[in-house]
Motif scaffolding. Structure first.
Motif, mmCIF file in Angstrom:
data_model
loop_
_atom_site.group_PDB
_atom_site.id
_atom_site.type_symbol
_atom_site.label_atom_id
_atom_site.label_comp_id
_atom_site.label_asym_id
_atom_site.label_seq_id
_atom_site.Cartn_x
_atom_site.Cartn_y
_atom_site.Cartn_z
ATOM 1 N N ASP A 1 -2.019 5.646 -8.173
ATOM 2 C CA ASP A 1 -1.383 5.494 -6.921
ATOM 3 C C ASP A 1 -1.332 3.785 -6.489
ATOM 4 O O ASP A 1 -1.200 3.611 -5.220
ATOM 5 C CB ASP A 1 -2.013 6.265 -5.723
ATOM 6 C CG ASP A 1 -3.714 5.906 -5.653
ATOM 7 O OD1 ASP A 1 -4.097 5.166 -6.505
ATOM 8 O OD2 ASP A 1 -4.611 6.634 -4.932
ATOM 9 N N GLY A 2 -1.799 3.019 -7.237
ATOM 10 C CA GLY A 2 -1.896 1.634 -6.966
ATOM 11 C C GLY A 2 -3.237 0.982 -6.619
ATOM 12 O O GLY A 2 -3.346 -0.014 -6.157
ATOM 13 N N THR A 3 -4.144 1.937 -5.991
ATOM 14 C CA THR A 3 -5.366 1.418 -5.723
ATOM 15 C C THR A 3 -6.315 1.206 -6.845
ATOM 16 O O THR A 3 -5.967 1.349 -8.107
ATOM 17 C CB THR A 3 -6.171 2.665 -4.746
ATOM 18 O OG1 THR A 3 -6.273 3.790 -5.698
ATOM 19 C CG2 THR A 3 -5.283 2.952 -3.597
ATOM 20 N N LEU A 4 -7.415 0.499 -6.581
ATOM 21 C CA LEU A 4 -8.543 0.150 -7.578
ATOM 22 C C LEU A 4 -9.758 1.112 -7.617
ATOM 23 O O LEU A 4 -10.334 1.326 -6.201
ATOM 24 C CB LEU A 4 -8.801 -1.238 -7.541
ATOM 25 C CG LEU A 4 -7.723 -2.127 -7.927
ATOM 26 C CD1 LEU A 4 -8.159 -3.627 -7.451
ATOM 27 C CD2 LEU A 4 -7.200 -2.153 -9.444
ATOM 28 N N LYS A 5 -10.442 1.594 -8.542
ATOM 29 C CA LYS A 5 -11.303 2.251 -8.345
ATOM 30 C C LYS A 5 -12.762 1.465 -8.903
ATOM 31 O O LYS A 5 -12.701 1.028 -10.061
ATOM 32 C CB LYS A 5 -11.261 3.638 -9.484
ATOM 33 C CG LYS A 5 -12.714 4.491 -9.468
ATOM 34 C CD LYS A 5 -12.359 5.648 -10.373
ATOM 35 C CE LYS A 5 -13.823 6.438 -10.334
ATOM 36 N NZ LYS A 5 -13.502 7.613 -11.350
ATOM 37 N N ARG A 6 -13.805 1.395 -8.015
ATOM 38 C CA ARG A 6 -14.868 0.560 -8.290
ATOM 39 C C ARG A 6 -15.875 1.113 -9.257
ATOM 40 O O ARG A 6 -16.305 2.536 -8.990
ATOM 41 C CB ARG A 6 -15.616 0.077 -7.038
ATOM 42 C CG ARG A 6 -16.643 -0.876 -7.232
ATOM 43 C CD ARG A 6 -17.210 -1.238 -5.821
ATOM 44 N NE ARG A 6 -18.393 -2.187 -6.008
ATOM 45 C CZ ARG A 6 -19.447 -1.919 -6.225
ATOM 46 N NH1 ARG A 6 -19.824 -0.686 -6.631
ATOM 47 N NH2 ARG A 6 -20.503 -2.981 -6.170
ATOM 48 N N THR A 7 -16.402 0.679 -10.414
ATOM 49 C CA THR A 7 -17.082 1.274 -11.309
ATOM 50 C C THR A 7 -18.212 0.496 -11.616
ATOM 51 O O THR A 7 -17.869 -0.703 -12.136
ATOM 52 C CB THR A 7 -16.322 1.984 -12.354
ATOM 53 O OG1 THR A 7 -15.443 2.749 -12.032
ATOM 54 C CG2 THR A 7 -17.185 2.773 -13.460
ATOM 55 N N ASP A 8 -19.401 0.939 -11.757
ATOM 56 C CA ASP A 8 -20.569 -0.003 -12.298
ATOM 57 C C ASP A 8 -20.822 0.451 -13.652
ATOM 58 O O ASP A 8 -20.972 1.637 -13.988
ATOM 59 C CB ASP A 8 -21.868 0.268 -11.741
ATOM 60 C CG ASP A 8 -21.864 -0.469 -10.272
ATOM 61 O OD1 ASP A 8 -21.088 -1.364 -10.084
ATOM 62 O OD2 ASP A 8 -22.345 -0.061 -9.254
ATOM 63 N N LEU A 9 -20.835 -0.464 -14.532
ATOM 64 C CA LEU A 9 -21.219 -0.269 -16.200
ATOM 65 C C LEU A 9 -22.612 -1.058 -16.548
ATOM 66 O O LEU A 9 -22.629 -2.025 -16.174
ATOM 67 C CB LEU A 9 -20.019 -1.004 -16.840
ATOM 68 C CG LEU A 9 -18.690 -0.459 -16.812
ATOM 69 C CD1 LEU A 9 -17.729 -1.129 -17.676
ATOM 70 C CD2 LEU A 9 -18.497 1.199 -17.007
ATOM 71 N N ASP A 10 -23.505 -0.129 -16.879
ATOM 72 C CA ASP A 10 -24.747 -0.438 -17.322
ATOM 73 C C ASP A 10 -24.731 -0.855 -18.799
ATOM 74 O O ASP A 10 -25.877 -1.540 -19.202
ATOM 75 C CB ASP A 10 -25.727 0.461 -17.095
ATOM 76 C CG ASP A 10 -25.851 0.667 -15.339
ATOM 77 O OD1 ASP A 10 -25.918 -0.234 -14.721
ATOM 78 O OD2 ASP A 10 -26.308 1.959 -15.030
ATOM 79 N N ASP A 11 -24.081 -0.511 -19.753
ATOM 80 C CA ASP A 11 -23.921 -0.569 -20.981
ATOM 81 C C ASP A 11 -23.258 -1.957 -21.088
ATOM 82 O O ASP A 11 -21.921 -1.928 -21.389
ATOM 83 C CB ASP A 11 -23.184 0.357 -21.622
ATOM 84 C CG ASP A 11 -23.507 0.441 -23.226
ATOM 85 O OD1 ASP A 11 -24.074 -0.426 -23.708
ATOM 86 O OD2 ASP A 11 -23.121 1.227 -23.954
ATOM 87 N N VAL A 12 -23.905 -3.089 -21.319
ATOM 88 C CA VAL A 12 -23.437 -4.518 -21.246
ATOM 89 C C VAL A 12 -23.970 -5.115 -22.331
ATOM 90 O O VAL A 12 -25.147 -5.345 -22.283
ATOM 91 C CB VAL A 12 -23.327 -5.092 -19.993
ATOM 92 C CG1 VAL A 12 -22.733 -6.643 -20.285
ATOM 93 C CG2 VAL A 12 -22.758 -4.417 -18.769
ATOM 94 N N GLU A 13 -23.267 -5.497 -23.464
ATOM 95 C CA GLU A 13 -23.783 -6.352 -24.441
ATOM 96 C C GLU A 13 -23.866 -7.773 -24.378
ATOM 97 O O GLU A 13 -22.528 -8.055 -24.116
ATOM 98 C CB GLU A 13 -23.110 -5.837 -25.786
ATOM 99 C CG GLU A 13 -23.594 -6.533 -27.135
ATOM 100 C CD GLU A 13 -22.953 -6.048 -28.297
ATOM 101 O OE1 GLU A 13 -23.269 -6.725 -29.250
ATOM 102 O OE2 GLU A 13 -22.132 -5.258 -28.329
ATOM 103 N N LEU A 14 -24.913 -8.432 -24.441
ATOM 104 C CA LEU A 14 -24.754 -9.971 -24.484
ATOM 105 C C LEU A 14 -24.542 -10.189 -25.961
ATOM 106 O O LEU A 14 -25.146 -10.333 -26.965
ATOM 107 C CB LEU A 14 -26.205 -10.398 -24.037
ATOM 108 C CG LEU A 14 -26.242 -12.218 -23.935
ATOM 109 C CD1 LEU A 14 -25.022 -12.530 -22.930
ATOM 110 C CD2 LEU A 14 -27.529 -12.363 -23.538
ATOM 111 N N VAL A 15 -23.247 -10.922 -26.255
ATOM 112 C CA VAL A 15 -22.736 -11.340 -27.501
ATOM 113 C C VAL A 15 -23.139 -12.812 -27.895
ATOM 114 O O VAL A 15 -23.681 -12.661 -29.036
ATOM 115 C CB VAL A 15 -21.436 -11.101 -27.730
ATOM 116 C CG1 VAL A 15 -20.921 -11.378 -28.956
ATOM 117 C CG2 VAL A 15 -20.703 -9.585 -27.506
#
Length: 368
Positions: free
Chosen positions: A182-196
């Protein structure tokens, strides 16, 4: 009547006549006359199309409520030109509500380089339009000790931020905004973040996100050949002081500002704590730099790491690979010792590069 025999009235002539009539129409506000003119232009375009012109694939929707069908031939952050068959019309972006273009994306050529992408054929758009396109590619990076910004470089979830944002941290969280139907944005938190990878020397860090649904991420293209000019319009998107999805804009003040042997893009675009690691875009929607600092006490003095440093870092990321068991992994560049006296060293004064006998004796190890 044969469509070919229909008289054609130039739209600009209509505007001129309306403007002349408005001098005698004291009761009609100028804004109304302007709207009437735009409406007449749209009506002429529709008439031309109905008279046998071929329907085009682009639609310009004006704020007056009129819509113009044709082919967009040029577009900048200030004006838009559309070919309607018998003529090419030009409109200010201030008069345009929205643009539905199919030819624009068809002319864009993407080139994947390592884990970032460059693009050819991108149109210049005002920041408010670019923000709608690029918004999902900008992220917020949070750690227990603070926060910063970042930008996604690839559909696989690789993103760039500043090294000082993740310095000494292993518990990272990324906030992303997924585009909805519908053109909106869904805010989501991601905890699985890899430091490369981390390069403290140029203050860049590469991280990788994992999509919760296993889908591709929306990403922003990186500028290929560097094309920067003083006075060029630019804008930044980030989370200054935690204020998510903040857009600021300005111009490039200087393309080459040197600090400690590195060059930066200087801009008057407001850069505040929390903007660190976020993208600096040109009006074509390309990443031209990564914002990383501002001068405290100064006004409109922001700086960004040029895209060429970003590309070099990503290409050579293995040299700066992060190892959880060895936080000091990768190349670290230490500052050289400060000079103890002014002027050139004595061994350089004679042009030979040889150490003088007195200096050689002083450096020789003592004998016991």
């Amino acid at each position: 009547m044969d469509p070919k025999q229909l008289p054609f009235v130039h739209p600009l002539n209509v505007v001129s006549k309306l403007a002349n009539q408005s001098r005698d129409m004291h009761s009609v506000p100028r804004r109304n006359v302007r709207m009437i003119a735009l409406g007449c232009i749209a009506a002429l375009c529709v008439s031309a199309l109905g008279a046998g012109a071929i329907m085009k694939s682009d639609v310009v929707n004006l704020k007056s409520g009129a819509s113009i069908d044709g082919t967009i031939v040029k577009r900048t952050d200030r004006r838009i030109w559309i070919d309607v068959g018998p003529d090419v019309l030009s409109f200010s972006v201030d008069d345009v509500a929205s643009v539905d273009s199919q030819t624009a994306s068809a002319n864009v050529e993407l080139k994947v380089e390592s884990i970032y992408t460059t693009a050819v054929g991108l149109l210049e758009l005002p920041p408010r339009e670019q923000a709608k396109i690029l918004g999902p590619a900008v992220i917020k990076v949070s750690t227990p000790s603070g926060l910063g910004s970042g930008v996604i470089l690839s559909r696989d979830g690789y993103a760039i931020t500043n090294a000082h944002v993740v310095q000494g941290e292993t518990n990272l969280r990324a906030t992303v905004w997924f585009a909805q139907a519908d053109g909106t944005l869904k805010r989501t938190d991601l905890d699985d973040v890899e430091l490369v990878a981390v390069n403290n020397h140029i203050d860049l860090a590469l991280i990788r996100l994992k999509h919760p649904e296993g889908k591709d991420f929306q990403f922003a293209p990186v500028q290929d050949a560097e094309k920067l000019e003083n006075g060029q319009s630019v804008f930044a998107i980030g989370s200054p002081l935690g204020l998510e999805r903040t857009l600021t804009q300005g111009v490039i003040s200087t393309t080459q500002r040197s600090f400690d042997g590195l060059t930066y893009i200087q801009t008057d675009t407001p850069i505040n704590p929390g903007n660190s690691g976020g993208p600096l875009f040109n009006t074509q929607g390309e990443i031209i730099g990564i914002t990383n600092m501002g001068i405290r006490g100064g006004e409109a003095l922001g700086f960004a790491i040029p895209a060429r440093y970003v590309k070099d870092f990503v290409r050579n990321r293995e040299a700066f690979a992060y190892d959880r068991n060895n936080p000091n992994s990768g190349h670290n560049y230490q500052k050289p010792p400060a000079r103890t006296s002014d002027g050139a060293p004595p061994e350089l004064k004679d042009g030979t590069g040889n150490v003088s006998p007195a200096k050689s004796t002083a450096l020789a190890p003592s004998k016991s």
